[in-house]
Motif scaffolding. Structure first.
Motif, mmCIF file in Angstrom:
data_model
loop_
_atom_site.group_PDB
_atom_site.id
_atom_site.type_symbol
_atom_site.label_atom_id
_atom_site.label_comp_id
_atom_site.label_asym_id
_atom_site.label_seq_id
_atom_site.Cartn_x
_atom_site.Cartn_y
_atom_site.Cartn_z
ATOM 1 N N ILE A 1 0.849 -1.205 0.000
ATOM 2 C CA ILE A 1 0.000 0.000 0.000
ATOM 3 C C ILE A 1 0.882 1.251 0.000
ATOM 4 C CG2 ILE A 1 -1.691 1.352 1.341
ATOM 5 C CD1 ILE A 1 -2.817 -1.353 2.363
ATOM 6 N N MET A 2 1.892 1.250 0.865
ATOM 7 C CA MET A 2 2.777 2.424 0.940
ATOM 8 C C MET A 2 3.547 2.614 -0.363
ATOM 9 S SD MET A 2 2.172 3.889 3.717
ATOM 10 C CE MET A 2 3.370 5.174 3.442
ATOM 11 N N ALA B 1 1.226 4.038 -2.966
ATOM 12 C CA ALA B 1 0.931 5.457 -2.708
ATOM 13 C C ALA B 1 2.115 6.334 -3.113
ATOM 14 C CB ALA B 1 0.612 5.662 -1.224
ATOM 15 N N ILE B 2 3.322 5.894 -2.748
ATOM 16 C CA ILE B 2 4.523 6.681 -3.099
ATOM 17 C C ILE B 2 4.710 6.692 -4.617
ATOM 18 C CG2 ILE B 2 7.061 6.760 -2.906
ATOM 19 C CD1 ILE B 2 6.612 5.547 -0.026
ATOM 20 N N VAL C 1 3.788 13.965 -9.399
ATOM 21 C CA VAL C 1 4.784 15.053 -9.365
ATOM 22 C C VAL C 1 5.473 15.168 -10.725
ATOM 23 C CG1 VAL C 1 7.010 15.757 -8.368
ATOM 24 C CG2 VAL C 1 5.180 14.977 -6.880
ATOM 25 N N ASP D 1 3.096 16.760 -13.180
ATOM 26 C CA ASP D 1 2.982 18.197 -12.897
ATOM 27 C C ASP D 1 4.233 18.934 -13.358
ATOM 28 O OD1 ASP D 1 1.813 20.562 -11.337
ATOM 29 O OD2 ASP D 1 3.802 20.361 -10.448
ATOM 30 N N HIS D 2 5.389 18.366 -13.061
ATOM 31 C CA HIS D 2 6.646 19.038 -13.417
ATOM 32 C C HIS D 2 6.778 19.173 -14.930
ATOM 33 C CE1 HIS D 2 10.735 20.401 -13.153
ATOM 34 N NE2 HIS D 2 11.079 19.484 -14.044
ATOM 35 N N HIS E 1 4.651 21.765 -16.683
ATOM 36 C CA HIS E 1 5.060 23.162 -16.537
ATOM 37 C C HIS E 1 6.356 23.490 -17.252
ATOM 38 C CE1 HIS E 1 1.970 24.414 -13.837
ATOM 39 N NE2 HIS E 1 2.174 23.368 -13.086
ATOM 40 N N PRO F 1 16.841 27.558 -14.876
ATOM 41 C CA PRO F 1 16.880 27.677 -13.416
ATOM 42 C C PRO F 1 16.717 29.121 -12.938
ATOM 43 C CG PRO F 1 18.754 26.416 -14.218
ATOM 44 C CD PRO F 1 18.078 26.997 -15.421
ATOM 45 N N LEU G 1 13.147 30.035 -12.192
ATOM 46 C CA LEU G 1 12.604 29.297 -11.049
ATOM 47 C C LEU G 1 13.238 29.781 -9.759
ATOM 48 C CD1 LEU G 1 12.506 25.921 -12.846
ATOM 49 C CD2 LEU G 1 10.549 27.045 -11.823
ATOM 50 N N SER H 1 11.430 32.592 -8.011
ATOM 51 C CA SER H 1 10.297 32.287 -7.140
ATOM 52 C C SER H 1 10.776 32.016 -5.721
ATOM 53 C CB SER H 1 9.521 31.091 -7.662
ATOM 54 O OG SER H 1 10.313 29.945 -7.598
ATOM 55 N N LEU H 2 12.015 31.562 -5.600
ATOM 56 C CA LEU H 2 12.539 31.298 -4.255
ATOM 57 C C LEU H 2 12.980 32.590 -3.569
ATOM 58 C CD1 LEU H 2 14.787 28.133 -4.213
ATOM 59 C CD2 LEU H 2 12.774 28.616 -2.879
ATOM 60 N N LEU I 1 17.788 20.461 -12.000
ATOM 61 C CA LEU I 1 16.630 21.143 -12.594
ATOM 62 C C LEU I 1 16.475 22.571 -12.100
ATOM 63 C CD1 LEU I 1 13.869 18.374 -12.387
ATOM 64 C CD2 LEU I 1 14.971 19.230 -14.454
ATOM 65 N N PHE I 2 16.783 22.800 -10.827
ATOM 66 C CA PHE I 2 16.539 24.121 -10.239
ATOM 67 C C PHE I 2 17.837 24.742 -9.732
ATOM 68 C CE2 PHE I 2 12.577 21.691 -9.798
ATOM 69 C CZ PHE I 2 11.757 22.478 -10.579
ATOM 70 N N LYS J 1 20.118 25.364 -3.865
ATOM 71 C CA LYS J 1 19.222 25.747 -2.766
ATOM 72 C C LYS J 1 18.064 24.746 -2.637
ATOM 73 C CE LYS J 1 18.328 30.267 -2.394
ATOM 74 N NZ LYS J 1 17.644 31.558 -2.643
ATOM 75 N N LEU K 1 -2.260 7.760 5.775
ATOM 76 C CA LEU K 1 -2.426 8.144 4.371
ATOM 77 C C LEU K 1 -3.802 8.777 4.180
ATOM 78 C CD1 LEU K 1 -1.029 5.157 2.258
ATOM 79 C CD2 LEU K 1 -0.154 7.492 2.284
ATOM 80 N N TYR L 1 2.300 35.040 -4.363
ATOM 81 C CA TYR L 1 3.075 33.796 -4.341
ATOM 82 C C TYR L 1 2.231 32.570 -4.684
ATOM 83 C CZ TYR L 1 6.194 30.093 -2.863
ATOM 84 O OH TYR L 1 6.960 28.952 -2.829
ATOM 85 N N ARG M 1 1.947 32.166 -8.412
ATOM 86 C CA ARG M 1 3.211 31.742 -9.028
ATOM 87 C C ARG M 1 3.500 30.274 -8.719
ATOM 88 N NH1 ARG M 1 4.578 36.689 -7.721
ATOM 89 N NH2 ARG M 1 5.589 36.162 -5.775
ATOM 90 N N ASN N 1 3.873 27.146 -11.457
ATOM 91 C CA ASN N 1 5.198 26.536 -11.561
ATOM 92 C C ASN N 1 5.107 25.040 -11.269
ATOM 93 O OD1 ASN N 1 7.556 27.823 -12.340
ATOM 94 N ND2 ASN N 1 7.618 29.078 -10.478
ATOM 95 N N SER N 2 6.222 24.367 -11.475
ATOM 96 C CA SER N 2 6.310 22.963 -11.074
ATOM 97 C C SER N 2 6.205 22.880 -9.553
ATOM 98 C CB SER N 2 7.656 22.392 -11.518
ATOM 99 O OG SER N 2 7.940 21.222 -10.803
ATOM 100 N N VAL N 3 5.601 21.811 -9.062
ATOM 101 C CA VAL N 3 5.483 21.626 -7.612
ATOM 102 C C VAL N 3 6.878 21.525 -6.974
ATOM 103 C CG1 VAL N 3 5.338 19.079 -7.632
ATOM 104 C CG2 VAL N 3 4.173 20.356 -5.859
ATOM 105 N N THR O 1 9.116 25.757 -2.192
ATOM 106 C CA THR O 1 9.984 25.374 -1.075
ATOM 107 C C THR O 1 9.268 24.506 -0.032
ATOM 108 O OG1 THR O 1 9.473 27.491 -0.032
ATOM 109 C CG2 THR O 1 11.510 27.369 -1.256
#
Lengths: 74, 396
Positions: A8-9, A12-13, A20, A23-24, A27, A52, A55, A58-59, B30-31, B34, B143, B285, B288, B292-294, B298
């Motif tokens: 199950i774990m 899920a992972i 992910v 989604d990545h 974008h 980079p 991106l 955004s940080l 990729l990023f 950091k 879960l 934020y 944005r 953006n990608s998840v 951060t």
């Protein structure tokens, strides 16, 4: 029971990792029809949408420094 | 004290290490470095939380039910130590270091949100950090809590504008009001009073107070560090240091719940749901982050790190995915708890980490309101657990 919980774990992972990845890529992959147009721009500017630099921006702006942020909502 | 250690779950240990290494490299590639470092810090948080079994919900329940205050007192230490390092940074004592305080208005939204979160902590079986590390530990029922935590946080973000229209007195920062040093001294004084109040209440009930630092178990330091279990004070120190590193790298204190709302909104949107009227995600934020990608967010990276670190720690300790009878009733209660956790956290500007710890440790007075109303919610949650027959009645 323990093996079942492992499965199950693991499932899920696995599902979360695929989500992910989808989604990545949704974008970061350029649209096919605009790919050729943007090729020359990409070479000139290191800070295009896929790079980079954009991106990192955004940080630099912290989620907590903005009014509509997770830490300080208005 | 002797300690019988389980055999490490080697396949899971190896898989986790490969995954940790690969994800770190991927994030750097990729990023930026950091991003990779924030993921590794998250991993450290996950290992610390799991090895010390460091949660808020169980510790608060122990105090409410039995007046055992050891865990609760360790939270006071965590808040005090984090304040000690955050107040000078937020107050601008170090030129060149820029970081944001987790400021939020003191109002009904925080009070009600934290109360709901407090109930959720008890029904869901974990707080914000607790849910992440127990999921990483392989607890299958968690879960369900996490899934509904995400749904609750997403729903909360949709309703947030209405909640923010309720009365509040605005944001109040003790650092801005008094200066960082007087504000820190005031904060430490209040925390000391609270600490000794908790000790007194335990003393009155039991005639003695359980020491925060327990006798060492019979294994070497390195063995204990890698395989656990950790004493609470190790977790307090490591969580403080890792939170400081997050502050220095990301420019804000450790927070968790924002990512859950982000994940839920992304999933809803991917399933074809209409999010055009969700104003929370329309600007700043959040907008944005949504576009953006998840992996660029951060809080998401740190959350992934916590889960990954907890998987590794649980496998090293030999109790990944433990045997546990999971009934339908437990799953339903976990779902209700998860919804309360997510919805409450969004209204309260964060969970026990982003709202309570980050708020208090960066001088925002909403953190104190969070503590009072969140604890009141936990009391209600403890009695609801009895009503749901999860626990025996509370002795007076």
């Amino acid at each position: 029971m323990k093996k079942r919980n492992h499965w199950i774990m693991g499932s899920a992972i696995g599902i979360a990792s695929i989500a992910v990845a989808i989604d990545h890529t949704s974008h970061t992959l350029p649209k096919p029809e605009t790919n050729i147009e943007y090729q020359s721009d990409d070479e000139e500017s290191p800070c295009s949408l896929d790079s980079p630099c954009s991106l990192d921006d955004s940080l630099d702006e912290s989620p907590c420094s903005l009014d509509s942020s997770p830490c300080s909502l208005d | 004290m002797s300690h019988t250690r389980e055999k490490p779950d080697l396949p899971v240990v190896l898989l986790s290490l490969v995954a940790l290494f690969s994800i770190s490299l991927l994030l750097q590639n990729l990023f930026s470095l950091k991003h990779a470092l924030l993921f590794i810090i998250g991993t450290g948080l996950g290992i610390s939380l799991l090895h010390a079994a460091y949660g808020f919900s169980g510790a608060w329940r122990d105090f409410i039910r039995k007046r055992m205050s050891r865990g609760f007192r360790s939270h006071i230490w965590l808040i005090a130590l984090t304040s000690l390092v955050f107040f000078p940074i937020i107050g601008g004592a170090f030129s060149g270091l820029q970081a944001s305080a987790a400021l939020a208005p003191i109002g009904l939204s925080v009070a009600i949100g934290a109360f709901i979160f407090g109930i959720g902590m008890q029904l869901g079986g974990g707080c914000g950090s607790g849910t992440l590390f127990t999921v990483g530990g392989g607890h299958v029922n968690m879960l369900v809590t996490l899934l509904f935590f995400i749904i609750g946080a997403t729903t909360g973000s949709v309703h947030l504008n209405w909640w923010l229209s309720l009365p509040d007195i605005g944001k109040v920062s003790s650092i801005t009001s008094f200066g960082w040093l007087p504000a820190l001294l005031l904060q430490l004084t209040l925390l000391t009073i609270l600490y000794f109040l908790l000790r007194k209440l335990e003393q009155n009930r039991h005639g003695k107070v359980q020491a925060l630092i327990q006798p060492a178990i019979q294994q070497s330091f390195l063995q204990q560090l890698i395989f656990g279990p950790w004493p609470l004070w190790w977790a307090v120190i490591s969580l403080t240091v890792l939170n400081l590193l997050i502050m220095l790298l990301a420019g804000h204190a450790w927070s968790i719940t924002f990512a859950f709302g982000l994940w839920g909104t992304k999933i809803w949107s991917a399933l074809g749901g209409d999010i055009s009227s969700w104003t929370y995600w329309a600007s700043g934020y959040p907008a944005r982050a949504l576009n953006n990608s998840v992996l660029a967010d951060t809080t998401s990276i740190i959350n992934f790190g916590i889960i990954a670190g907890a998987i590794l720690a649980a496998a090293l300790a030999g109790h990944f995915a433990p045997e546990k009878t999971i009934t339908k009733r437990l799953l339903v209660i976990s779902a209700i708890g998860g919804l309360c956790l997510g919805y409450g956290a969004r209204l309260a500007f964060g969970c026990n980490i982003g709202g309570l710890l980050a708020g208090m440790a960066t001088g925002s007075l909403h953190g104190w309101l969070w503590l009072v109303t969140g604890f009141a919610g936990a009391i209600a949650g403890v009695y609801l657990r009895v009503w749901f027959k999860l626990d025996k009645p509370v002795k007076a």
